[in-house]
Design an enzyme around this catalytic site. Structure first.
Site, PDB file in Angstrom:
ATOM      1  N   ILE A 118     -11.832 -10.928   3.557  1.00  0.00           N
ATOM      2  CA  ILE A 118     -12.839  -9.782   3.857  1.00  0.00           C
ATOM      3  C   ILE A 118     -14.080 -10.186   2.765  1.00  0.00           C
ATOM      4  O   ILE A 118     -14.940  -9.827   2.933  1.00  0.00           O
ATOM      5  CB  ILE A 118     -12.348  -8.379   3.300  1.00  0.00           C
ATOM      6  CG1 ILE A 118     -12.897  -7.192   3.773  1.00  0.00           C
ATOM      7  CG2 ILE A 118     -11.109  -8.521   1.895  1.00  0.00           C
ATOM      8  CD1 ILE A 118     -11.741  -5.977   4.039  1.00  0.00           C
TER       9      ILE A 118
ATOM     10  N   CYS B 169      10.384  16.006 -16.631  1.00  0.00           N
ATOM     11  CA  CYS B 169       9.036  17.028 -17.337  1.00  0.00           C
ATOM     12  C   CYS B 169       7.594  16.926 -16.751  1.00  0.00           C
ATOM     13  O   CYS B 169       6.609  17.800 -17.272  1.00  0.00           O
ATOM     14  CB  CYS B 169       9.018  17.932 -18.593  1.00  0.00           C
ATOM     15  SG  CYS B 169       8.174  16.152 -19.768  1.00  0.00           S
TER      16      CYS B 169
ATOM     17  N   HIS C 174      -1.684   6.008  -2.253  1.00  0.00           N
ATOM     18  CA  HIS C 174      -0.144   5.351  -2.394  1.00  0.00           C
ATOM     19  C   HIS C 174      -0.175   5.334  -3.890  1.00  0.00           C
ATOM     20  O   HIS C 174       0.392   4.929  -4.943  1.00  0.00           O
ATOM     21  CB  HIS C 174       0.491   4.242  -2.481  1.00  0.00           C
ATOM     22  CG  HIS C 174       0.520   3.412  -0.770  1.00  0.00           C
ATOM     23  ND1 HIS C 174       0.370   2.762   0.184  1.00  0.00           N
ATOM     24  CD2 HIS C 174       0.464   4.721  -0.138  1.00  0.00           C
ATOM     25  CE1 HIS C 174       0.544   2.923   0.970  1.00  0.00           C
ATOM     26  NE2 HIS C 174       1.050   4.573   1.826  1.00  0.00           N
TER      27      HIS C 174
ATOM     28  N   GLN D 275      -4.835   2.370   0.875  1.00  0.00           N
ATOM     29  CA  GLN D 275      -3.451   1.849   0.320  1.00  0.00           C
ATOM     30  C   GLN D 275      -3.121   1.133  -1.086  1.00  0.00           C
ATOM     31  O   GLN D 275      -1.647   1.325  -1.613  1.00  0.00           O
ATOM     32  CB  GLN D 275      -2.129   1.330   1.238  1.00  0.00           C
ATOM     33  CG  GLN D 275      -2.935   1.685   2.279  1.00  0.00           C
ATOM     34  CD  GLN D 275      -2.343   0.923   3.837  1.00  0.00           C
ATOM     35  OE1 GLN D 275      -1.036   0.832   3.973  1.00  0.00           O
ATOM     36  NE2 GLN D 275      -3.430   0.100   4.408  1.00  0.00           N
TER      37      GLN D 275
ATOM     38  N   ASP E 100      -3.883  -0.696  -7.535  1.00  0.00           N
ATOM     39  CA  ASP E 100      -4.857  -1.697  -8.533  1.00  0.00           C
ATOM     40  C   ASP E 100      -6.180  -1.015  -9.364  1.00  0.00           C
ATOM     41  O   ASP E 100      -6.339  -1.770 -10.138  1.00  0.00           O
ATOM     42  CB  ASP E 100      -4.828  -2.919  -8.377  1.00  0.00           C
ATOM     43  CG  ASP E 100      -5.525  -3.338  -6.764  1.00  0.00           C
ATOM     44  OD1 ASP E 100      -6.846  -2.539  -6.688  1.00  0.00           O
ATOM     45  OD2 ASP E 100      -5.345  -4.033  -6.246  1.00  0.00           O
TER      46      ASP E 100
HETATM   47  P1  CNA Z   1      -0.064  -6.179   4.045  1.00  0.00           P
HETATM   48  O1  CNA Z   1       1.425  -5.099   4.478  1.00  0.00           O
HETATM   49  O2  CNA Z   1       0.248  -7.182   2.600  1.00  0.00           O
HETATM   50  O3  CNA Z   1      -1.051  -6.934   4.685  1.00  0.00           O
HETATM   51  C1  CNA Z   1      -2.660  -7.299   4.096  1.00  0.00           C
HETATM   52  C2  CNA Z   1      -3.110  -7.988   5.257  1.00  0.00           C
HETATM   53  O4  CNA Z   1      -4.513  -8.547   4.531  1.00  0.00           O
HETATM   54  C3  CNA Z   1      -2.318  -9.331   6.002  1.00  0.00           C
HETATM   55  O5  CNA Z   1      -1.903  -8.475   7.061  1.00  0.00           O
HETATM   56  C4  CNA Z   1      -2.883 -10.752   5.554  1.00  0.00           C
HETATM   57  O6  CNA Z   1      -3.357 -10.803   6.380  1.00  0.00           O
HETATM   58  C5  CNA Z   1      -4.658  -9.649   5.038  1.00  0.00           C
HETATM   59  N1  CNA Z   1      -5.402  -9.865   4.081  1.00  0.00           N
HETATM   60  C6  CNA Z   1      -4.646 -11.332   3.240  1.00  0.00           C
HETATM   61  N2  CNA Z   1      -5.997 -11.627   2.254  1.00  0.00           N
HETATM   62  C7  CNA Z   1      -6.938 -11.293   3.543  1.00  0.00           C
HETATM   63  C8  CNA Z   1      -8.112 -11.553   3.083  1.00  0.00           C
HETATM   64  N3  CNA Z   1      -8.711 -12.072   1.742  1.00  0.00           N
HETATM   65  N4  CNA Z   1      -8.811 -11.095   3.917  1.00  0.00           N
HETATM   66  C9  CNA Z   1      -8.727 -10.162   5.248  1.00  0.00           C
HETATM   67  N5  CNA Z   1      -7.797  -9.766   4.818  1.00  0.00           N
HETATM   68  C10 CNA Z   1      -6.538 -10.957   4.506  1.00  0.00           C
HETATM   69  O7  CNA Z   1      -0.669  -4.893   2.481  1.00  0.00           O
HETATM   70  P2  CNA Z   1      -0.832  -3.683   3.145  1.00  0.00           P
HETATM   71  O8  CNA Z   1      -1.631  -3.012   2.207  1.00  0.00           O
HETATM   72  O9  CNA Z   1      -1.278  -3.561   4.966  1.00  0.00           O
HETATM   73  O10 CNA Z   1       0.820  -2.912   3.664  1.00  0.00           O
HETATM   74  C11 CNA Z   1       0.634  -1.325   2.851  1.00  0.00           C
HETATM   75  C12 CNA Z   1       1.796  -1.501   1.254  1.00  0.00           C
HETATM   76  C13 CNA Z   1       1.221  -2.689   0.308  1.00  0.00           C
HETATM   77  C14 CNA Z   1       1.077  -0.528   0.049  1.00  0.00           C
HETATM   78  O11 CNA Z   1       1.786   0.519   0.019  1.00  0.00           O
HETATM   79  C15 CNA Z   1       0.052  -1.458  -0.976  1.00  0.00           C
HETATM   80  O12 CNA Z   1       0.689  -0.433  -2.029  1.00  0.00           O
HETATM   81  C16 CNA Z   1       1.555  -2.062  -1.084  1.00  0.00           C
HETATM   82  N6  CNA Z   1       0.141  -3.211  -2.050  1.00  0.00           N
HETATM   83  C17 CNA Z   1      -0.625  -3.136  -2.956  1.00  0.00           C
HETATM   84  C18 CNA Z   1      -1.221  -4.102  -3.491  1.00  0.00           C
HETATM   85  C19 CNA Z   1      -2.380  -3.529  -4.372  1.00  0.00           C
HETATM   86  O13 CNA Z   1      -2.294  -2.697  -4.740  1.00  0.00           O
HETATM   87  N7  CNA Z   1      -3.667  -4.636  -4.694  1.00  0.00           N
HETATM   88  C20 CNA Z   1      -0.881  -5.589  -3.106  1.00  0.00           C
HETATM   89  C21 CNA Z   1       0.254  -5.841  -3.029  1.00  0.00           C
HETATM   90  C22 CNA Z   1       1.199  -4.802  -2.416  1.00  0.00           C
END
Ligand code: CNA
Length: 238
Positions: free
Chosen positions: A231, A132, A121, A103, A106
């Site tokens: 992770i 265009c 995404h 998702q 980056d």
């Molecule tokens: P979210 O809803 O922000 O959830 C992130 C989850 O990751 C949370 O439940 C945290 O507890 C968990 N988490 C955080 N750090 C760690 C770690 N080091 N190890 C394990 N678990 C961890 O993000 P989702 O991806 O579920 O939500 C989806 C959205 C957020 C998507 O549309 C993404 O595109 C969007 N997003 C993307 C980025 C990126 O590209 N890096 C950054 C921020 C948001």
């Protein structure tokens, strides 16, 4: 090494059909904040929540403010893949991992060397004209000021799926197909709150569903193995 990580290591050792499905939590150890953790974007002071600014209607209404947020919060200098990205790329090279479904926007899985990445995404490393559809290099949107425009007058936009927009059907079908056929499905760094992506989990048919996430998710009770740890640290040990 604790028992749960030992179990994950064993599942990985015994399988050659692993699929990984991840979210923003995969990149927090690279220095990119997620949305929902305590230091995530939801808890920072912006006039609107990220899901509002990153929506189709907001982009159409106020591209100036969208780009202010985009450049301040989505574009982060000098980020590098962490141990989770790197180990996933290694598992692909070893012929054990079939696909990374992400998702994230980056590009860090590709930077780590993963070839088979399904970006549900999209990516902030690509851009195109919203009128265009001419493609543009990402620098045009990620740096500079104001609203970037195409020769045709259209607003240049990032190649990401904004809230209120549908996912790419072809990518979605490929993701479903990989998940349906997976032996081991590892889901990591996602709150499993954003649909339709989160619903992909329902297509898994196997009995080796692993969740690696810092906080609890609505799917913890469905999983065969749940690891509430960072992770990058977990993947470093498997
Ligand atoms: P979210 O809803 O922000 O959830 C992130 C989850 O990751 C949370 O439940 C945290 O507890 C968990 N988490 C955080 N750090 C760690 C770690 N080091 N190890 C394990 N678990 C961890 O993000 P989702 O991806 O579920 O939500 C989806 C959205 C957020 C998507 O549309 C993404 O595109 C969007 N997003 C993307 C980025 C990126 O590209 N890096 C950054 C921020 C948001």
């Amino acid at each position: 090494m604790n028992e749960k990580i030992e179990r994950l290591k064993q599942l990985v050792r015994e399988s050659d059909n692993i699929v990984f499905f991840g979210g923003a939590g995969v990149s927090t150890e690279s220095g990119i904040p997620d949305f929902r953790s305590v230091d995530g974007l939801y808890h920072q002071q912006w006039k609107y929540p990220p899901e509002t600014i990153l929506s189709h209607s907001f982009f159409a209404r106020d591209p100036e403010e969208y780009y202010r947020f985009h450049r301040a919060k989505l574009v982060i200098e000098g980020v590098k893949p962490n141990r989770a990205h790197l180990r996933l790329a290694e598992l692909e090279r070893e012929g054990k991992l079939k696909a990374v479904i992400t998702q994230n926007i980056d590009g860090l899985h590709q930077a780590a060397g993963s070839k088979h990445v399904l970006e549900l995404h999209g990516s902030i490393l690509r851009a195109y004209c919203s009128k265009c559809r001419k493609p543009f290099p990402a620098d045009v949107i990620n740096y500079g000021q104001g609203v970037p425009r195409c020769d045709c007058g259209g607003v240049i936009r990032p190649d990401i799926v904004l809230y209120e927009e549908p996912l790419d059907e072809d990518i979605l079908h490929q993701a479903i197909s990989y998940i349906r056929r997976a032996d081991v499905l590892i889901i990591g760094g996602t709150s499993l709150n954003v649909y339709p992506a989160a619903g992909l989990i329902n297509y898994y048919r196997g009995n080796k569903l692993v969740l690696v996430n810092l906080s609890e998710t609505p799917y913890d009770s469905y999983a065969d193995l749940v690891i509430h740890e960072k992770i990058g640290e977990v993947f470093d040990q498997i």
